[in-house]
Design an enzyme around this catalytic site. Sequence first.
Site, mmCIF file in Angstrom:
data_model
loop_
_atom_site.group_PDB
_atom_site.id
_atom_site.type_symbol
_atom_site.label_atom_id
_atom_site.label_comp_id
_atom_site.label_asym_id
_atom_site.label_seq_id
_atom_site.Cartn_x
_atom_site.Cartn_y
_atom_site.Cartn_z
ATOM 1 N N GLU A 67 4.171 -5.660 6.928
ATOM 2 C CA GLU A 67 3.256 -4.809 7.702
ATOM 3 C C GLU A 67 3.620 -4.712 9.174
ATOM 4 O O GLU A 67 3.575 -3.633 9.769
ATOM 5 C CB GLU A 67 1.809 -5.308 7.564
ATOM 6 C CG GLU A 67 1.120 -4.929 6.260
ATOM 7 C CD GLU A 67 1.357 -5.935 5.151
ATOM 8 O OE1 GLU A 67 2.321 -6.736 5.258
ATOM 9 O OE2 GLU A 67 0.605 -5.930 4.163
ATOM 10 N N GLU A 102 -0.878 -9.096 -1.571
ATOM 11 C CA GLU A 102 -2.316 -9.361 -1.448
ATOM 12 C C GLU A 102 -3.018 -9.224 -2.796
ATOM 13 O O GLU A 102 -3.920 -10.000 -3.124
ATOM 14 C CB GLU A 102 -2.926 -8.421 -0.402
ATOM 15 C CG GLU A 102 -2.425 -8.757 0.998
ATOM 16 C CD GLU A 102 -2.854 -7.754 2.053
ATOM 17 O OE1 GLU A 102 -2.537 -6.554 1.881
ATOM 18 O OE2 GLU A 102 -3.503 -8.154 3.031
ATOM 19 N N GLY A 133 0.424 -5.099 0.559
ATOM 20 C CA GLY A 133 -0.743 -4.987 -0.323
ATOM 21 C C GLY A 133 -0.457 -5.481 -1.735
ATOM 22 O O GLY A 133 -1.381 -5.898 -2.451
ATOM 23 N N ALA A 157 0.864 -1.177 0.000
ATOM 24 C CA ALA A 157 0.000 0.000 0.000
ATOM 25 C C ALA A 157 0.904 1.232 0.000
ATOM 26 O O ALA A 157 2.091 1.128 0.294
ATOM 27 C CB ALA A 157 -0.862 -0.019 1.257
HETATM 28 N N1 3HC Z 1 4.617 3.462 -0.164
HETATM 29 C C1 3HC Z 1 5.106 4.657 -0.510
HETATM 30 N N2 3HC Z 1 6.408 4.897 -0.774
HETATM 31 C C2 3HC Z 1 7.241 3.846 -0.677
HETATM 32 C C3 3HC Z 1 6.805 2.552 -0.323
HETATM 33 C C4 3HC Z 1 5.424 2.366 -0.056
HETATM 34 N N3 3HC Z 1 4.913 1.187 0.273
HETATM 35 N N4 3HC Z 1 7.874 1.736 -0.316
HETATM 36 C C5 3HC Z 1 8.940 2.482 -0.656
HETATM 37 N N5 3HC Z 1 8.559 3.758 -0.880
HETATM 38 C C6 3HC Z 1 9.413 4.883 -1.287
HETATM 39 C C7 3HC Z 1 10.493 5.155 -0.237
HETATM 40 O O1 3HC Z 1 9.990 6.011 0.775
HETATM 41 C C8 3HC Z 1 11.574 5.811 -1.065
HETATM 42 O O2 3HC Z 1 11.188 7.144 -1.247
HETATM 43 P P1 3HC Z 1 12.292 8.324 -1.373
HETATM 44 O O3 3HC Z 1 13.075 7.970 -2.596
HETATM 45 O O4 3HC Z 1 11.465 9.541 -1.474
HETATM 46 O O5 3HC Z 1 13.122 8.260 -0.116
HETATM 47 C C9 3HC Z 1 11.443 5.094 -2.410
HETATM 48 O O6 3HC Z 1 10.140 4.487 -2.432
HETATM 49 C C10 3HC Z 1 12.454 3.994 -2.616
HETATM 50 O O7 3HC Z 1 12.425 3.140 -1.503
HETATM 51 P P2 3HC Z 1 13.756 2.541 -0.870
HETATM 52 O O8 3HC Z 1 14.784 3.608 -0.740
HETATM 53 O O9 3HC Z 1 13.354 1.822 0.352
HETATM 54 O O10 3HC Z 1 14.213 1.536 -2.022
HETATM 55 P P3 3HC Z 1 14.850 0.103 -1.911
HETATM 56 O O11 3HC Z 1 15.060 -0.357 -3.272
HETATM 57 O O12 3HC Z 1 15.986 0.124 -0.943
HETATM 58 O O13 3HC Z 1 13.725 -0.824 -1.220
HETATM 59 C C11 3HC Z 1 11.532 -1.766 -0.909
HETATM 60 C C12 3HC Z 1 12.527 -1.104 -1.878
HETATM 61 C C13 3HC Z 1 12.064 -3.122 -0.454
HETATM 62 C C14 3HC Z 1 10.225 -1.927 -1.610
HETATM 63 C C15 3HC Z 1 11.394 -0.876 0.354
HETATM 64 O O14 3HC Z 1 11.124 0.429 -0.060
HETATM 65 C C16 3HC Z 1 10.304 -1.289 1.290
HETATM 66 O O15 3HC Z 1 10.506 -2.179 2.095
HETATM 67 N N6 3HC Z 1 9.141 -0.608 1.211
HETATM 68 C C17 3HC Z 1 8.063 -0.813 2.138
HETATM 69 C C18 3HC Z 1 7.261 -2.004 1.769
HETATM 70 C C19 3HC Z 1 6.114 -2.160 2.720
HETATM 71 O O16 3HC Z 1 6.243 -1.989 3.907
HETATM 72 N N7 3HC Z 1 4.953 -2.549 2.191
HETATM 73 C C20 3HC Z 1 3.790 -2.777 2.997
HETATM 74 C C21 3HC Z 1 3.033 -1.518 3.134
HETATM 75 S S1 3HC Z 1 1.682 -1.684 4.254
HETATM 76 C C22 3HC Z 1 0.510 -2.486 3.337
HETATM 77 O O17 3HC Z 1 0.735 -2.889 2.236
HETATM 78 C C23 3HC Z 1 -0.823 -2.623 4.001
HETATM 79 C C24 3HC Z 1 -1.727 -3.533 3.240
HETATM 80 O O18 3HC Z 1 -1.735 -4.800 3.842
HETATM 81 C C25 3HC Z 1 -3.129 -3.011 3.180
#
Ligand code: 3HC
Length: 694
Positions: free
Chosen positions: A125, A105, A102, A63
Amino acid sequence: MGEMVSYGVSGGIAEVVIDNPPVNAASHGVRAGLASALARFEGDAEAGALIIRCAGRTFVAGADIKEFGKPMADPQLPDLLKRFDAAIKPIVAAVHGMVLGGGFELALACHYRIADARARFGFPEVRLGLLPGAGGTQRVPRLAGLQIAIDMITGGGQIGAEAAKQAGLVDMVTDGDLADAARGFARDLVAAGKGARSAADLSMPADDPALFDAARKSVARKMRGQTAPLKALEAIRLGYEGGPFDQALDREYALCREMVTGSQSRALRHIFAAEREVAKVPGLSADTTARMVETAGVIGLGVMGRGIVMALAAATVPVIAVALDQAHLDAAMKAIRDTWAGQVAKGSLTQAEMDARLARITGTVEPARLVDADLVIEAVSEDIERKQAVFATLGSVTKPGTILASNTSFLDIDTLADASGRAADVCGMHFFNPAHIMRLLENVRTTRIAPDAVATIMAFGKRIGKLAVLSGVCDGFIVNRMLSKRSREAFFLVEEGASPSVIDKVVLDYGFPMGPLALGDLAGLDIQAAARKSRAAKATPRELRADFVEQMVAAGRLGQKSGSGWYVYDEKRKSSSNPETDALVSAHAKRHGLALREIGADEIRERLLYAMVNEGARLLDEGVAPRPHDIDIAMVNGLGWPAYTGGPMFWADQIGLATVLATIERFRKEQGDAYWTPSPLLARLAGEGRGFYA
Ligand code: 3HC
């Protein structure tokens, strides 16, 4: 349809491509685009199946975290995914890169999944204080069974494509062109007359209350203090207790939404953003390019030097490892081999990988061999004259432009810069013990360092898998300087009558892995006594008087390594309270005419933690820490400050700086200006009704 999602049909197969850089997060535009694409596919007589895939470096990585905490515009992800369940023509997810949260999912709501061989799957998450809110807790147990669901959802880890296929979460893995493979797969489905299918139609696996009990105990131990993994288990149980599938989905989403507004999730999202912020170096122009580092050197192969050598070799960096003499070199190489051999024996490292790492290390006793290094990390003992001599040598034996970094934890690196004769190349790279395991790296920006050298050490930190924060030069940099204030306050509390076990419990209950006195026993009281001695000239009479560690060291009590320190330790290093400590504290009080008193948990916590917050504010004031983010990230990763409180500066903001200031002013009256004068920044921000962050 939004421009983040495109729709096309070719050869009877419809194809949706999501393009929302950098990580294809399921932002509102993506959700809206998918909803229209789905409607179009359903009404499209030409299309027999639909492929969903992503442009760029990854499938949907979750998400959109930036939308959390704001009103979420429709369609909501769970509602959208219910429409996938109801579709009557087959939908195939073709996934690559990171298939997370997400995004995973979304893939699970598709009827078939085909994965690039390098794809990674997971539910991060819980690391954001959340649980999967769009069907993950309901679809995974149905597809892969309870054990895998529990492990993936509560642990927040990842699995590869093959493991996902073995688990039943993926139908096919390809190492060829993903889009081509998906088209072939979809055409075969249509030709075979295979239609839609949904995890919603599968039953939950047989309930296993014992497995849930074991999982509850395990997460309570491994992720102590965190609410999300326990809530995630509750969410999985909705498969048994939450009514029909769609209703369980609604309740899962409600739980997730509730957690988004909770304090732990807000703090953990702050940590996620702050980790990314600290990589951006203030004051460097955009065109600053890092220097090339092909070979690194480490000089001084004690505990820290060896750990650094291991960290570098494990990160595929060739290392020239320089010891004082042959005996030190042999001992260091043996220790390195033993550490890795232990990992091979446990199965966490292969013999081939161990051999490859060893082959990257060139051991020598000749500093002149460092002529081939592009970056040298000095890790000799903490003695300024010794280090100055090493830097003079490094200045002469290395190539111009080779970065010379000291791993000192408190000495003045600017004087080492003078000794080297190459100030523009000199900096600090302060690793934490054990250096091959601890993620934090404090990179220290000296006053005369060249901008491209700063860019190099930050990029190099990332390359070797460390989380690098930037600190200015000062005694102890960020972590040890803040920690020294906590240690001081802990000694004062002991002097006033708080028992070590009570002090440690308060800190443990707050969420740290260990209390300050148990930490002293672990690190070695002799080390702590030596650090106190080196600072004695600047210490106050009260600091000198609270000489418990010196007293214990004089009695041969060095902490865990001698079986006795603040606590006593059995042969398994299990601690219990130490009668000798009680006797020592009473005798100390008598000798100095001190009255002992009962001290409550609130006072203990506030004195230990506010002392650090106040010091953090000073670090900001002095410009040693460029931003509060650097402090929070350093303390969470260097000292184990619980991430779910957001780190000291974020935590203080949540309490309100006016409240923090009022308490500090009270302590100032009770304890004196020397220890509790509020930092001018803290006083100013509190007066303006602001926090460190806003
Ligand atoms: N939403 C919005 N922005 C995101 C994002 C997300 N889910 N994931 C990464 N970004 C952004 C980062 O903030 C960063 O922004 P910036 O350049 O402005 O600083 C940019 O994308 C690049 O991210 P990274 O520097 O972390 O890039 P990497 O290549 O090192 O890593 C990644 C990529 C493994 C995808 C890592 O970004 C990550 O772990 N992201 C989070 C993933 C996550 O937690 N997903 C679950 C979200 S909660 C959810 O999905 C709820 C659902 O169940 C309803």
